[in-house]
Design an enzyme around this catalytic site. Structure first.
Site, mmCIF file in Angstrom:
data_model
loop_
_atom_site.group_PDB
_atom_site.id
_atom_site.type_symbol
_atom_site.label_atom_id
_atom_site.label_comp_id
_atom_site.label_asym_id
_atom_site.label_seq_id
_atom_site.Cartn_x
_atom_site.Cartn_y
_atom_site.Cartn_z
ATOM 1 C CE1 TYR A 1 -2.755 7.231 8.518
ATOM 2 C CE2 TYR A 1 -3.567 5.462 9.909
ATOM 3 C CZ TYR A 1 -2.512 6.139 9.325
ATOM 4 O OH TYR A 1 -1.222 5.731 9.559
ATOM 5 C CG HIS B 1 3.717 -0.041 10.310
ATOM 6 N ND1 HIS B 1 3.281 -1.004 11.197
ATOM 7 C CD2 HIS B 1 2.663 0.815 10.124
ATOM 8 C CE1 HIS B 1 2.019 -0.744 11.535
ATOM 9 N NE2 HIS B 1 1.638 0.350 10.908
ATOM 10 C CG ASP C 1 -4.205 4.423 14.039
ATOM 11 O OD1 ASP C 1 -3.795 4.470 15.213
ATOM 12 O OD2 ASP C 1 -3.563 3.902 13.108
ATOM 13 C CD GLU D 1 0.666 -0.384 3.089
ATOM 14 O OE1 GLU D 1 1.862 -0.026 3.035
ATOM 15 O OE2 GLU D 1 0.310 -1.450 3.594
ATOM 16 C CG HIS E 1 -2.570 -0.139 12.115
ATOM 17 N ND1 HIS E 1 -3.022 1.167 11.991
ATOM 18 C CD2 HIS E 1 -3.429 -0.907 11.424
ATOM 19 C CE1 HIS E 1 -4.115 1.176 11.240
ATOM 20 N NE2 HIS E 1 -4.384 -0.075 10.888
ATOM 21 C CG ASP F 1 -0.645 3.535 15.106
ATOM 22 O OD1 ASP F 1 -0.515 4.644 14.577
ATOM 23 O OD2 ASP F 1 -1.161 2.551 14.521
#
Length: 343
Positions: free
Chosen positions: A324, A160, A285, A118, A198, A196
């Site tokens: 986001y 990440h 997020d 992505e 994620h 976060d």
């Protein structure tokens, strides 16, 4: 609280992201920063400065040299090959393929260094990533110099990114840079708290075999959420780092009552580990209306989270990560900072 922000972030604005089989406008885009800046100013947090030049030596000490060379030269190689679009990896060294030999061709090289397709690379990505790293480094210097807390408004984000892979919108791991700098600045033990939604797979990977940097992450269960392949509760570190990783995955629909219990668990573990300084991977997020997440935190919950983090009483570097729901990203980010400052 001093805030570090670099205008170079605007250089990184891919026009496409692969999402659900479609090419869409990336969720991680420059306007996220504008919402945060506007909210900071609205709330009177106006000590916003540009960072010093990036410490390239510190970045080189953290990252694989071949990977850094790739990031710096990828766009020129891509253009020289005759490609006209953005760099989107399409081939990956998966199970039972060669994983130790990067290809010469830039199309293959992109897949070799990429962990998720992505994330596109554009003409300005390298400069933006350096500017983001510089924000983290300058914020860390402020904390080493005696500030109780400092905020690096990093874009692109970093948690990440591993030492040799990009993805999840991340290229250089800003939180890891901050942790290493705190160690070099005299902190015997450092903790990275990743809130976060994620999982911070890159940060975990970098510190997994070390006991001087404790990593705790609150995130969506990897069975259901990106990055999918790390973040299980039984991942606790290896070798000297055994017990220095704490993963707290949670299910879809998790409310703040449950999430805050996990935060308290992480805070207690950080305290027990004896951390002398803290890095917070500040993603917001976990918000209830985030388009690519599934927790149910509301805006006031982020203020309470900031208060709880302040209870550790540690010098703290905040590094911006995800978030986001564009119109709420500024409110939620500043709520964390105000909760911390007001505690």
């Amino acid at each position: 609280m001093r805030i570090f922000h670099s205008e170079t972030h605007r250089r990184h604005f891919p026009q496409g992201e692969l999402n659900g089989g479609e090419l869409v406008t990336p969720f991680e885009r420059p306007s996220r920063v504008e919402y945060v800046l506007n909210r900071l100013k609205d709330r009177g947090l106006t000590d916003i400065v540009a960072p010093d030049a990036p410490d390239r030596a510190a970045i080189a000490a953290l990252c694989d040299p071949g990977y850094l060379e790739f990031l710096e030269t990828a766009w020129d190689q891509w253009v020289a090959e005759g490609f006209r679009g953005e760099i989107i990896a399409a081939s990956f060294p998966v199970r039972r393929m060669q994983t130790a030999r990067p290809p010469r061709n830039i199309d293959g090289k992109a897949g070799y260094y990429c962990l998720a397709a992505e994330t596109a690379i554009t003409n300005g990505t390298w400069e933006a990533a350096l500017g983001s790293a510089a924000c983290a480094q300058s914020a860390t210097r402020a904390v080493i110099g005696g500030a109780r807390g400092a905020f690096a408004l990093c874009r692109p984000p970093g948690h990440h990114a591993t030492a040799d892979m990009y993805g999840g919108y991340c290229f250089i791991n800003n939180a890891a840079l901050a942790a290493e700098a705190l160690r070099a600045g005299g902190a015997g033990r450092v903790a990275v708290l990743d809130i976060d939604f994620h999982h911070g797979n890159g940060t975990q990977d970098i510190f997994y075999a070390r006991d001087d940097v404790f990593f705790a992450s609150l995130h969506g269960a990897p069975e259901d959420a990106f990055p999918y392949f790390l973040g299980y509760a039984d991942e606790t570190g290896s070798g000297a780092g055994e017990g220095a990783t704490l993963n707290l995955p949670m299910a879809p629909g998790t409310p703040y009552a449950t999430w805050s219990q996990a935060l308290d668990t992480a805070i207690a573990a950080i305290r027990a580990h004896g951390a002398e300084a803290l890095v917070v991977s500040l993603g917001v997020d976990a918000y209830k209306d985030d388009p690519i997440s599934f927790f149910k935190l509301d805006s006031p919950d982020f203020t309470d989270a900031g208060r709880r983090i302040a209870g550790l009483g540690l010098p703290t570097v905040f590094c911006m990560e995800g978030g986001y729901a564009i119109e709420a990203v500024g409110i939620n980010t500043v709520n964390v900072l105000e909760g911390f400052e007001g505690a």
